[in-house]
Each structure stands twice: as structure tokens, then as C-alpha cells.
Design an enzyme around this catalytic site. Sequence first.
Site, PDB file in Angstrom:
ATOM      1  N   ASP B  18      -4.057  17.752 -47.799  1.00 46.37           N
ATOM      2  CA  ASP B  18      -4.791  16.572 -47.286  1.00 46.37           C
ATOM      3  C   ASP B  18      -3.830  15.602 -47.498  1.00 46.37           C
ATOM      4  O   ASP B  18      -3.300  15.123 -48.408  1.00 46.37           O
ATOM      5  CB  ASP B  18      -5.821  16.289 -48.513  1.00 46.37           C
ATOM      6  CG  ASP B  18      -6.598  14.788 -48.534  1.00 46.37           C
ATOM      7  OD1 ASP B  18      -6.404  14.140 -47.332  1.00 46.37           O
ATOM      8  OD2 ASP B  18      -7.142  14.547 -49.285  1.00 46.37           O
ATOM      9  N   LYS B  80       0.051   6.375 -42.633  1.00 46.40           N
ATOM     10  CA  LYS B  80      -1.078   7.243 -41.760  1.00 46.40           C
ATOM     11  C   LYS B  80      -1.891   6.071 -40.785  1.00 46.40           C
ATOM     12  O   LYS B  80      -2.310   6.442 -39.590  1.00 46.40           O
ATOM     13  CB  LYS B  80      -2.132   7.788 -42.686  1.00 46.40           C
ATOM     14  CG  LYS B  80      -3.314   8.649 -42.190  1.00 46.40           C
ATOM     15  CD  LYS B  80      -4.150   9.404 -43.167  1.00 46.40           C
ATOM     16  CE  LYS B  80      -4.950  10.174 -42.756  1.00 46.40           C
ATOM     17  NZ  LYS B  80      -5.987  10.856 -43.851  1.00 46.40           N
ATOM     18  N   GLU B 180     -11.565  15.827 -42.300  1.00 47.28           N
ATOM     19  CA  GLU B 180     -11.690  15.474 -43.665  1.00 47.28           C
ATOM     20  C   GLU B 180     -13.014  15.832 -44.122  1.00 47.28           C
ATOM     21  O   GLU B 180     -13.226  16.406 -45.039  1.00 47.28           O
ATOM     22  CB  GLU B 180     -11.268  14.282 -44.070  1.00 47.28           C
ATOM     23  CG  GLU B 180      -9.728  14.290 -43.950  1.00 47.28           C
ATOM     24  CD  GLU B 180      -8.919  12.822 -43.920  1.00 47.28           C
ATOM     25  OE1 GLU B 180      -9.683  11.969 -43.837  1.00 47.28           O
ATOM     26  OE2 GLU B 180      -7.734  12.808 -43.561  1.00 47.28           O
ATOM     27  N   ASP B 202     -17.434   9.481 -45.966  1.00 50.01           N
ATOM     28  CA  ASP B 202     -15.933   9.905 -46.643  1.00 50.01           C
ATOM     29  C   ASP B 202     -15.057   8.451 -46.420  1.00 50.01           C
ATOM     30  O   ASP B 202     -14.546   7.992 -45.175  1.00 50.01           O
ATOM     31  CB  ASP B 202     -15.349  11.101 -45.926  1.00 50.01           C
ATOM     32  CG  ASP B 202     -13.774  11.230 -46.089  1.00 50.01           C
ATOM     33  OD1 ASP B 202     -13.394  10.398 -47.235  1.00 50.01           O
ATOM     34  OD2 ASP B 202     -13.254  11.934 -45.598  1.00 50.01           O
TER      35      ASP B 202
END
Lengths: 237, 609
Positions: B18, B80, B180, B202
Site C-alpha cells: 500500500d 503521491k 485500494e 476510502d
Amino acid sequence: MQNAPVDVATVSQRDPLLCTECGHLLDGFLAFHLCPKCHSPQLLREGETYFDAFGVPVQFDLDRGVIEKRFYEISRALHPDRFVSAPAHHRAQSMSRMSFLNQAFQTLKNPTALRELMLSLYGVRTQMGILPSHQQKKVPIPVEIAESWFELQELVVENPASSRPKVAEFEAELKNLRTQGEAHLKALETQFDRLPRELSPELLAILSQIDAELQKQNYFRSIEKDVERIKRNAHSD
Amino acid sequence: MLIQIESNKKTGPIVGIDLGTTNSLVAIVEGGKPRVLKSSDGKSLIPSVVSFADEKQPVVGLEAKRNKVADAQHTVFSVKRLLGCGFEDLKPILESLPYTLVQDPEAGLVKIQIGDRAYTAIEISALILREVKKRAEEALGCSVTRAVITVPAYFNDSQRQATRTAGRLAGLDVLRIVNEPTAASLAYGLDKKRQGLIAVYDLGGGTFDVSILKLQDGIFEVLATRGDTQLGGDDLDQTMVRVAAQEILQSFGLDIYAEVHIHSSLLESAESVKIALSTQAEAVLELKLDTRIYRRVWTQAEFEALARPILERTREPCLSALKDAGLQASDLSDVVLVGGPSRLKIVQEIARSIFGKAPNTSVHPDEVVAEGAAIQADILAGNNQDLLLLDVVPLSLGLETYGGLMATLIHRNTRIPTVAREVFTTFVENQTGVDIHVFQGERDRVDENRSLARFKLRGIQPAPAGIPRVEVTFLIDADGILQVAAKDLKTGQEQSVEVRPSHGLTDSEVEKMLASGLENVKADEIYKNLVEARNKAEPVIRAVEKNWDQAKLLLAPDELEEVRDKLDILRQVMQGQKVEAILDATSDLNRSTVRLAELLIRDSLKEMR
């Protein structure tokens, strides 16, 4: 994908099917995709249709429950996730066949997509592509509804407040036309399914009617969207 | 655009990673159960932070996070959010980042300026992944070369490619890019008893995803997915920072955005306050400003009032996802919350109000995605034939047509892998090339969508306009990444298509980085050997030092002299970087003390009697 007019017998009905890699005789809807002997995902076959992918007959009246069940069963064996460590050509074949299966599932599940598929399969529509095709026969738009649509647009611009009942009336008319069209399409599908699959004048006549009705439905749908927009705009003013 | 990895290393474990905005984790399946790999001191989170102390050797993770405040100019976090993005994409968040971004006009990428070097977000992510790989190798005691890496479901093609490239630069064969929320659903539904329709909500550090899934007999089928790649827990910190900045400006006349250290320090304090407020009613934000102190009490209510409008931005994607799936909220049997911020009561409350039912907070919000990635890794390894993921492409893919309009080829939420073909022709006589521009997005006009790539079909046989027919195949693979191929329908000849990504690296740029990366790998190895040599030498030195007084009594003067000589030599080479010299000096010292050791043993035996 489907170039028309085709041999109307589907691939799966034609000959005994052999594995594209080891020549093993394949039997059943799963083996059609994946050889049980050498585990090779089968190359896409010349003329293969979305109906072949599920081993179902070329017709409108499909058992969608069976198709869904088979989709999951085939996916479980054929998905690229199962071929990560396989030789490169098996990986590629799994990907291209799985793409084909995904599209086949999407198409057969959706009544409009299924009609368009049938039209292209029998060469009534030249191509399923997105760019307008010049060869396509254009069906004249129904005059009555087009006229009242133009009037409505004018009315909304001139007097948005008082146009509301008119808009509602027009919407009801559109809905009615859509329902009628859908019933007509269903009837045409039933007629089509009763005929043999050979490319006969009767079959073609039905397909042309389906084509015309589909284009009308498309037109209604696009007006529906415009009406929605007009309502939103009038509402926000 | 076609980055094929041919690996001969078909052995060893496949890990699930992850790669998060704030933290990264790595997990593996053992005995059918996922396990997050921890450091020797029991930590599972690796802060996604890279720090370039001395502007050279980067440090990653916890150590780098410590530098976030002290050495803010040389420390990169939340990278990210920059992955696969152009300068234009990032304008809204530019001010909120203490490090410096520059534009690379050629690649259409932003770069992060550290001293006199500029790094792409891909390179920084690769450094994080290399640290993750190291963690896994330490925990498993073997080399790790294959991985599944997760990305936000709403990541576009450029962002997915960037992630895959980062993995490659870190020395990983990335077997699959997994979304994800889909990964989270795998971990949630692993026991196979869970069936039905679920939503995965999420909210990560920097991205938000919502996916609607159907779980049935071990098949995890994504029906629809929506999201926002610029919305996350970071935004909650930023909103508190803005309040503080305003107050500090008023009370102290200080602009914290101009003070890199104070800005970073404030960001960190805001994050702590946010975390504290997830369990307590009040928290204090304290910040040192040179000689003065800014102190402020935050109540949960006050924080929630600020957070609410930001979190409300998750509502629209959730409703759209339900609509795309053709479902009502009441059809869902469960709403699963994932991501660190889902610990906040306000997030749970908003999820409840969107879906009209109490959300399920039973999964570990930080670890569930890594666990899911590990389960997918296990599936790919062929160990689990009962489970299968069927995912979709999150955004429509299309081409620019006449008048700047978008002609959609592949609609969003289409199952992947999928393929679309389009036949192109020429517009003028004897035209030999056709320009093709690929976009991703839902708007009617291409300039409102995202440019993915352009390429030119070349080598078309000279002919009157409209006669040539070139079929272009757009394939979206199981990673959600586009591959393009072209075929001349007249000649049947396949054409190679060289695609220039709008916001990414070309294959040759990646190759170049890989080559220079290998030098880095070599440097890493040398450093590792050096540490090992020093670790061997130190106990020997300590032992001699400890027994020095006794040695003076027990050894003859010339023997003592030799030990002292060898000890001095070893101490000296320990200052240097020469592995061989350290190893040699260590064994010399060892040899010179054999007699001493004997005497010491004899001595101690005498005492025992």
C-alpha cells in the site's frame, strides 16, 4: 468487429472445435475459451460472435441468468490474474479473450446494445464505431414530435414561468412514444426470433424496422435529455 | 506507453504494497491469512517521507519524517499527490507544500527541487518503495522482487503508469496495480461468508475513493467507482493551518507561509491535533515562533465545523457511484470505512448520512489495503483459486474529434481488461501520417478532460483522401493502463505506435533511470557491506578495550605492543569506507589477541579454583 453479412451459423455450431494450440477436441462453453488439456486460452476465432462466447443461440430472447452464471464461471478460469506466471503468449491470449468476454457480457445484458449488435451482425449497420457512418441509412425524424419540440423551446425562452404545464404535457407525450416504441421493438424481436437465421428478405425487413425504431428511440432520448436541461435552467433562474 | 517487464525471477514471495500518501505498508499472505510486515521494533507504518540530508544520500521513512520540520526544504512528503500530475493540476495545492516544485516543460511533469537537483515524483516514490522492499526483505529474510501495488481507484492512466514505473525503478516487478477500495474489500470479505452488495468508502491522506461491489461466491466484482484524487485527510490539516496562519498574522504580524520551518512545524502540529480530536473533546495546538508562542485550544465541535464542508465533497461521488451501479443506498448490506481519517467521528457521521446506515468500522483502517494487496498477490501466485477480482476502469477514455469534442471509446465503469477499435483515415491526398490525441474524463470537450497521450500513425501509403484505413486498438489491461496498437487494414501490417505520455516518462527515460538506478543499487550494496564490516569490528575493539588493564599484567611487552598496534590500525580504518581494510584489520587484531585470550581463560579458571 463483426463484418457483415456473416455466415449466420455461429462458430460454436459450425464444426467440431479444436484447441488452437494442442488440437484437443473442445466441448462445452468453458472449453470454448480455455483448453482443458493444455490450459491454453483460445485465440479469438475468425467470425466469433458475442453469442459464441456464452454458447447461446443468436436471438433476442436470451436467458440473462444463464449468461451471468457462465460469465462468472468463465472469468474464474480465464481472467489474466490466473496467467501471471504463464508463458507470454498465454498471458496475451487470456487478456484478449477476457476483453472479448467482458464486452460480450456488457452487450448481451443491455437490450439496446444487443439490438445494435444484431444489426451489425446482419450488415444492416456497417459498423459499431463511434464516428458517424455515411453509409448508414438515416431515418427521418417523426415530424409531429419535432414540431411540438421546437414550439416548446420557443415558449420556454419567451415565457419560462407559464411554460411549465406545457413542458409536463410534452414530457408525457415523449414517454408515451418511448413506451410505444419499446413495445414495437419487443414485437419485432419476437418475429425475428421465430424466423430461421438465414439471411432472408423477411429477416432483413424486420431488422430494418428495428433499425428505424432504434433511431427514433435515440432521437426521443436526446430530446428527453434536452428537456431535463431546460427544466434545470428554468428552475435555477 | 508499453512498459513490458520480462522477469526471469519467477520465484520468491509476492508482497502486497500500500503506497500511501502519508504512510506505506507491506503485507504478505501466510497460511491463507494476510499479515502486515513490521520493523524489528514492531512498527507497521513506513512514513511516505523522503529526506535529502546534505542534499545527497536520501533517508526514507521514520527518520525522514523527523527531518520534516528541522530540514523542511530537503524533505518531501505527500508525494503521491504529485504522481502523474502536470504543473497545472497542482496549482491549487502549490502553496500548501513547503518544498519547491518546478516545471519540466519537456515531460509535462512537475519536479521537486532539492538543492541543485530536481526529482520527479516517480523517483521519490521509487525511493519509498525501495524502503518498503527493504522492510519486507528484513522481515522475511529473503530477497523480494515481485509485488502488487495499490493505487486510488480514481487514479487516471498517467498516475497508474507513474506508480508502475516507480515500482520498476525500485527494483520490483509490479505484477498488478490494484485499486485500494477493491483491495480493502478483499480483506473484508476474505472469509467468503460475506456476500452481497457493499460500498467501500476510502478516505486516505490525500485521495478519496468510493467503490460499489458485489461479493458472491468468492468473486469480488466492482460495479462502479468514483472519487476525488485531490481530497483527503491532508486537507483537514490544511484547513486548521489556514486558521492558525490567519491568527498568527493578526497577533504576531508573521506570515507562516513565508517561513518554511514554521509552516512545516505547524502542519505537523495540526495533524497531531486532528488525531487527538478523534479520541478527545479538546486538544491544544502549540507552536514556537522564534521567541514567542502561539497557543490555541481546538474543540471537537470547532474542528468538525471546519471539516464538514470538506468532507461533504465525498457525498456527490458516493451518490454518483450508486447511480452508475443502478442501485439505491438501501440495497447495500454494508458500508465499509477505510483509511486513517475514517477514525474521525465526523467522517463516520458523514458516511452514515450519505448511505443512511451505520458504517462498518471493523476493518483496520490503516492496514486493510495492504492486507488486500497481499491477498491479491496470493491469488496471482496461484495459491488461491477461490477468489477473483473483477474491476472496472474509473474514467472514460476517448479521442479528440472535429471541433475539440471528445469521442468516447471506452465508457467509465467498463470491466477490465477491455478493448476498443477505431478505424482512421486521411483527410488530404497523399497524407502519410495521422495525429491521434487520447483523453480521459467525462466532459464533452476534450480541453476539459485530461490529456493522456498523443501519437502519430506513420507510414500510411500515399493515396487519395479517405482511402487508407488504419485500425487502432486501445486496450485497457487488468491494471487499468492503456496500451495502443495499430494495424493497416489494407496491408494487414501491424504498426508500432510510439506514444508520448502527456504527464509521464517515455520508455527510454525510464530505461535511463533504471540504468542510473543500478548504480544506486550498487552503492546501496557497498554501504551495506561497510555496515556489516563495522559491526564485526566493533565487538573485537570493545573486548580488547575491556581487558586492556589485565592485558598489561598478563602479556609480555612485545606482545602488548603488537595488540596495541593492531588496535590502532583497526580504529583508523574504521574511520574510512574501505570494507576490505576493516575486515583485514579486524582479523589481524583477532589473531594478535589469541595469546591474550588464552591467558585470560587460564586466569579465570585459576580464580574459580
